[in-house]
Design a protein around this motif. Structure first.
Motif, PDB file in Angstrom:
ATOM      1  N   PRO A 218      43.222  78.573  27.421  1.00 21.17           N
ATOM      2  CA  PRO A 218      43.086  79.384  26.493  1.00 21.17           C
ATOM      3  C   PRO A 218      44.327  80.531  26.429  1.00 21.17           C
ATOM      4  CG  PRO A 218      41.963  80.209  28.000  1.00 21.17           C
ATOM      5  CD  PRO A 218      42.247  79.427  28.664  1.00 21.17           C
ATOM      6  N   GLU A 219      45.299  79.844  27.553  1.00 26.81           N
ATOM      7  CA  GLU A 219      46.580  80.634  27.993  1.00 26.81           C
ATOM      8  C   GLU A 219      47.239  80.827  26.252  1.00 26.81           C
ATOM      9  OE1 GLU A 219      48.977  83.480  29.455  1.00 26.81           O
ATOM     10  OE2 GLU A 219      47.069  83.378  29.787  1.00 26.81           O
ATOM     11  N   ALA A 220      47.559  79.959  25.633  1.00 27.09           N
ATOM     12  CA  ALA A 220      48.742  79.204  25.052  1.00 27.09           C
ATOM     13  C   ALA A 220      48.026  80.059  23.691  1.00 27.09           C
ATOM     14  CB  ALA A 220      48.339  78.341  24.033  1.00 27.09           C
ATOM     15  N   SER A 221      46.778  80.196  23.578  1.00 25.52           N
ATOM     16  CA  SER A 221      45.521  80.968  22.132  1.00 25.52           C
ATOM     17  C   SER A 221      46.255  83.080  22.430  1.00 25.52           C
ATOM     18  CB  SER A 221      44.643  80.515  21.966  1.00 25.52           C
ATOM     19  OG  SER A 221      44.542  79.601  21.501  1.00 25.52           O
ATOM     20  N   ARG A 222      46.193  83.188  23.548  1.00 25.63           N
ATOM     21  CA  ARG A 222      46.258  84.629  24.315  1.00 25.63           C
ATOM     22  C   ARG A 222      47.387  85.123  23.855  1.00 25.63           C
ATOM     23  NH1 ARG A 222      47.777  87.966  27.852  1.00 25.63           N
ATOM     24  NH2 ARG A 222      49.311  86.081  28.866  1.00 25.63           N
ATOM     25  N   LEU A 223      48.721  84.112  23.769  1.00 29.56           N
ATOM     26  CA  LEU A 223      49.995  84.423  23.955  1.00 29.56           C
ATOM     27  C   LEU A 223      50.244  84.798  22.938  1.00 29.56           C
ATOM     28  CD1 LEU A 223      52.005  82.813  26.881  1.00 29.56           C
ATOM     29  CD2 LEU A 223      51.968  84.740  27.074  1.00 29.56           C
ATOM     30  N   ARG A 224      49.310  83.452  21.681  1.00 30.64           N
ATOM     31  CA  ARG A 224      50.460  83.974  20.235  1.00 30.64           C
ATOM     32  C   ARG A 224      49.311  85.218  19.588  1.00 30.64           C
ATOM     33  NH1 ARG A 224      49.380  77.859  20.599  1.00 30.64           N
ATOM     34  NH2 ARG A 224      51.200  76.779  21.452  1.00 30.64           N
ATOM     35  N   GLU A 225      48.140  85.174  19.895  1.00 35.09           N
ATOM     36  CA  GLU A 225      47.194  86.839  19.606  1.00 35.09           C
ATOM     37  C   GLU A 225      48.411  88.025  19.801  1.00 35.09           C
ATOM     38  OE1 GLU A 225      45.521  88.736  17.075  1.00 35.09           O
ATOM     39  OE2 GLU A 225      45.534  86.493  17.286  1.00 35.09           O
ATOM     40  N   GLU A 226      48.848  88.404  20.702  1.00 40.27           N
ATOM     41  CA  GLU A 226      49.957  89.244  21.583  1.00 40.27           C
ATOM     42  C   GLU A 226      50.930  88.999  20.188  1.00 40.27           C
ATOM     43  OE1 GLU A 226      50.707  92.802  23.502  1.00 40.27           O
ATOM     44  OE2 GLU A 226      49.204  91.818  22.880  1.00 40.27           O
ATOM     45  N   ALA A 227      51.391  87.837  20.618  1.00 40.65           N
ATOM     46  CA  ALA A 227      52.619  87.864  19.306  1.00 40.65           C
ATOM     47  C   ALA A 227      52.430  88.120  18.012  1.00 40.65           C
ATOM     48  CB  ALA A 227      53.074  86.120  19.761  1.00 40.65           C
ATOM     49  N   ARG A 228      51.029  88.215  17.476  1.00 42.20           N
ATOM     50  CA  ARG A 228      50.701  88.300  15.969  1.00 42.20           C
ATOM     51  C   ARG A 228      50.443  89.532  15.974  1.00 42.20           C
ATOM     52  NH1 ARG A 228      46.939  83.861  17.328  1.00 42.20           N
ATOM     53  NH2 ARG A 228      47.989  81.845  16.322  1.00 42.20           N
ATOM     54  N   ARG A 229      50.067  90.017  17.065  1.00 37.52           N
ATOM     55  CA  ARG A 229      49.905  91.471  17.383  1.00 37.52           C
ATOM     56  C   ARG A 229      50.990  92.491  16.843  1.00 37.52           C
ATOM     57  NH1 ARG A 229      49.823  96.413  20.222  1.00 37.52           N
ATOM     58  NH2 ARG A 229      50.645  94.483  22.111  1.00 37.52           N
TER      59      ARG A 229
END
Length: 255
Positions: A218-229
């Motif tokens: 799930p690390e990829a999704s966590r990084l992308r969500e932080e990027a979106r924020r």
């Protein structure tokens, strides 16, 4: 995409300019600079050129600032630095399909190469920008890699941490295209680390998104969500991240 970030002597003006620039407030940062000297005029132009690349706006202001910098440049290195910014502006216009200025970009960076000596502090940035042209306009990854490596070595020699974050990122991008996942992950992680240490907020979302492309779930999704924020926090800047950060279509199959 120039400069080293925070200043060694903690100059209040440069610290203020850096804080605004790193938060995508390029116009506010440029407003702090009075273009009465070659250095100030060049820095002001560089800020406004960078705004064009990240926001696809402000082209006329950047052109005006660049003409002022070109008029004030006297030494070979000053003229070379102005030519380097001219090349970057033409590159950005071509990349964002505002107008095809690829020939102008190549000519300006070639002129800069003739004016900036190989060991000068401004040479690594020039090498990096020549790599951008090779990768994104000429579609020559081998030439781009050679230019990025020269820029990386020069940025290391001149302790230019911000530029190192860019060379790490772009070398990692080429590695990812070649299927070198571990090398790409390392480069993207180094780029992210440097940008977080410098507080280069406007460059952190792209670094997070790129690193996500090399990580498993799930690390990829966590990084992308932080990027979106961060992307939303900065008002949708850089504009070219919109497609990369688009949420997956509901119900779509995932690999």
């Amino acid at each position: 995409m120039s400069g080293t970030g925070t200043t060694a002597d903690d100059d209040p003006l440069q610290t203020a300019v850096w804080r605004l620039r790193s938060r995508a407030c390029w116009a506010d940062a440029a407003a702090l600079l009075t273009p009465t000297t070659p250095a100030a005029a060049l820095q002001r132009a560089a800020l406004l050129v960078e705004r064009c690349l990240y926001t696809e706006q402000g082209w006329e202001e950047a052109e005006d600032a660049l003409r002022t910098a070109e008029a004030l440049a006297h030494t070979a290195e000053e003229r070379g630095a102005a030519a380097c910014e001219r090349g970057q502006l033409a590159y950005a216009a071509t990349l964002h399909t505002v107008r095809d200025r690829a020939d102008e970009a190549r000519a300006a960076l070639g002129r800069a190469a003739a004016l900036i000596p190989p060991g000068a502090p401004g040479r690594p940035l020039l090498d990096f920008r020549r790599g951008l042209l090779a990768e994104n306009l000429a579609r020559s990854p081998q030439a781009a890699q050679a230019a990025y490596r020269r820029a990386h070595a020069g940025a290391t020699a001149h302790a230019n941490a911000l530029l190192l974050s860019f060379t790490w990122r772009h070398l990692a991008g080429l590695a990812l295209r070649e299927g070198e996942l571990a090398e790409a992950r390392h480069g993207f992680a180094e780029s992210l680390r440097i940008r977080e240490e410098l507080g280069y907020l406007v460059g952190t979302a792209p670094a997070l998104a790129s690193l996500a492309d090399t990580e498993p779930e799930p690390e990829a999704s966590r990084l992308r969500e932080e990027a979106r924020r961060l992307y939303r926090l900065l008002g949708g800047v850089p504009t070219w991240l919109a497609t990369q950060l688009a949420p997956p279509t509901p119900g779509a199959a995932t690999a």
